[in-house]
Design a protein around this motif. Sequence first.
Motif, short mmCIF file in Angstrom:
data_model
loop_
_atom_site.label_atom_id
_atom_site.label_comp_id
_atom_site.label_asym_id
_atom_site.label_seq_id
_atom_site.Cartn_x
_atom_site.Cartn_y
_atom_site.Cartn_z
N MET A 162 0.84 -1.20 0.00
CA MET A 162 0.00 0.00 0.00
C MET A 162 0.87 1.25 0.00
SD MET A 162 -3.27 -1.05 2.39
CE MET A 162 -2.82 0.14 3.57
N TRP A 163 2.04 1.16 0.59
CA TRP A 163 2.96 2.29 0.66
C TRP A 163 4.14 2.03 -0.27
CZ3 TRP A 163 0.25 5.79 2.75
CH2 TRP A 163 -0.66 5.46 3.73
N TYR A 164 4.59 3.05 -0.93
CA TYR A 164 5.74 2.93 -1.81
C TYR A 164 7.02 2.86 -0.97
CZ TYR A 164 2.66 4.31 -5.64
OH TYR A 164 1.65 4.36 -6.53
N PRO A 165 8.06 2.26 -1.53
CA PRO A 165 9.34 2.27 -0.81
C PRO A 165 9.93 3.68 -0.83
CG PRO A 165 9.63 1.28 -2.96
CD PRO A 165 8.15 1.51 -2.80
N ILE A 166 10.64 4.01 0.21
CA ILE A 166 11.35 5.29 0.24
C ILE A 166 12.62 5.10 -0.58
CG2 ILE A 166 12.53 6.97 1.71
CD1 ILE A 166 10.59 6.12 3.96
N PRO A 167 12.88 5.98 -1.54
CA PRO A 167 14.07 5.81 -2.39
C PRO A 167 15.36 5.75 -1.55
CG PRO A 167 12.65 7.53 -3.26
CD PRO A 167 12.10 7.16 -1.91
N ARG A 168 16.28 4.89 -1.98
CA ARG A 168 17.54 4.68 -1.27
C ARG A 168 18.30 6.00 -1.10
NH1 ARG A 168 19.51 1.04 0.91
NH2 ARG A 168 18.62 -0.70 -0.19
N ARG A 169 18.27 6.83 -2.11
CA ARG A 169 18.97 8.12 -2.04
C ARG A 169 18.47 8.94 -0.85
NH1 ARG A 169 17.60 13.19 -4.98
NH2 ARG A 169 19.37 14.54 -4.63
N GLU A 170 17.15 8.95 -0.64
CA GLU A 170 16.58 9.71 0.46
C GLU A 170 16.96 9.11 1.80
OE1 GLU A 170 15.23 12.58 -0.24
OE2 GLU A 170 15.47 12.10 -2.37
N LEU A 171 16.99 7.77 1.85
CA LEU A 171 17.39 7.10 3.08
C LEU A 171 18.85 7.43 3.44
CD1 LEU A 171 15.75 3.61 2.49
CD2 LEU A 171 15.09 5.28 4.23
N LEU A 172 19.71 7.52 2.42
CA LEU A 172 21.13 7.84 2.67
C LEU A 172 21.32 9.29 3.09
CD1 LEU A 172 22.74 5.89 -0.32
CD2 LEU A 172 22.77 5.26 2.11
N LEU A 173 20.45 10.17 2.58
CA LEU A 173 20.57 11.59 2.91
C LEU A 173 20.11 11.92 4.33
CD1 LEU A 173 19.39 13.23 -0.43
CD2 LEU A 173 21.68 13.29 0.57
N SER A 174 19.18 11.13 4.85
CA SER A 174 18.66 11.43 6.18
C SER A 174 18.66 10.18 7.05
CB SER A 174 17.23 11.99 6.09
OG SER A 174 16.70 12.17 7.37
N SER A 175 19.37 10.24 8.14
CA SER A 175 19.43 9.09 9.05
C SER A 175 18.14 8.95 9.86
CB SER A 175 20.63 9.22 9.98
OG SER A 175 20.51 10.41 10.75
N ASN A 176 17.28 9.94 9.81
CA ASN A 176 16.01 9.89 10.55
C ASN A 176 14.94 9.08 9.82
OD1 ASN A 176 17.02 11.52 12.60
ND2 ASN A 176 16.40 13.38 11.55
N LEU A 177 15.14 8.84 8.54
CA LEU A 177 14.15 8.09 7.78
C LEU A 177 14.30 6.59 8.01
CD1 LEU A 177 14.15 9.88 4.30
CD2 LEU A 177 12.38 9.94 6.05
N VAL A 178 13.18 5.91 8.03
CA VAL A 178 13.16 4.46 8.16
C VAL A 178 12.35 3.91 6.98
CG1 VAL A 178 12.41 2.52 9.60
CG2 VAL A 178 13.25 4.62 10.68
N GLN A 179 12.89 2.91 6.32
CA GLN A 179 12.22 2.33 5.15
C GLN A 179 10.85 1.77 5.56
OE1 GLN A 179 11.28 2.20 2.07
NE2 GLN A 179 13.33 1.70 1.34
N ASN A 180 9.88 1.93 4.67
CA ASN A 180 8.55 1.38 4.92
C ASN A 180 8.64 -0.14 5.04
OD1 ASN A 180 7.06 3.76 4.92
ND2 ASN A 180 7.02 3.82 2.69
N PRO A 181 7.83 -0.74 5.92
CA PRO A 181 7.88 -2.19 6.13
C PRO A 181 7.67 -2.97 4.85
CG PRO A 181 6.44 -1.14 7.75
CD PRO A 181 6.82 -0.10 6.75
N GLY A 182 8.41 -4.08 4.72
CA GLY A 182 8.26 -4.96 3.56
C GLY A 182 9.28 -4.71 2.46
N TYR A 183 10.00 -3.60 2.52
CA TYR A 183 10.99 -3.26 1.50
C TYR A 183 12.39 -3.41 2.08
CZ TYR A 183 7.02 -1.32 -1.01
OH TYR A 183 5.82 -1.17 -1.66
N PRO A 184 13.38 -3.71 1.22
CA PRO A 184 14.76 -3.82 1.73
C PRO A 184 15.23 -2.52 2.34
CG PRO A 184 14.63 -4.31 -0.65
CD PRO A 184 13.28 -3.92 -0.20
N LYS A 185 15.99 -2.63 3.38
CA LYS A 185 16.44 -1.43 4.11
C LYS A 185 17.53 -0.72 3.39
CE LYS A 185 14.52 -2.78 8.37
NZ LYS A 185 13.20 -2.60 8.02
#
Length: 141
Positions: A118-141
Amino acid sequence: MPLMRYANVLLMRAEAYYKTTGSRTGIPDAMLSEVRTRSLNNGASVTDLNNAYFKTDFMEELLEERSRELCYEGLRRFDLFRTNTYAAKMAELDPAKTAPDVRVSVTNAKTNFEQYKMWYPIPRRELLLSSNLVQNPGYPK
């Protein structure tokens, strides 16, 4: 190209009033009636339409009106997410009750549905830019 249709504004207003007051009388019912007035033909009245589509659960009635009025405008998925009814609507889909030319699409949608999708994965680039982001459940971290 319109950015937003007036009917969408009316339906959003009806939802906002209903969610803030808890009552469908007044503004929410008036907004539904105004949207339905546009579609009158062959001697029908707004009262006829209001009676034909009336639901005791106002949000259910509103979502159905949005699905009819805003059909093919790409808003249905977001409406179902916002009201937490997406999974239930997917479960209700019955490929046997659809037209033959869309039966395969409905079957594929049901087969491919997973709660986490139901939720899209958060792009890897965004995850690398902010340590406060957590990948949505079900997607690779």
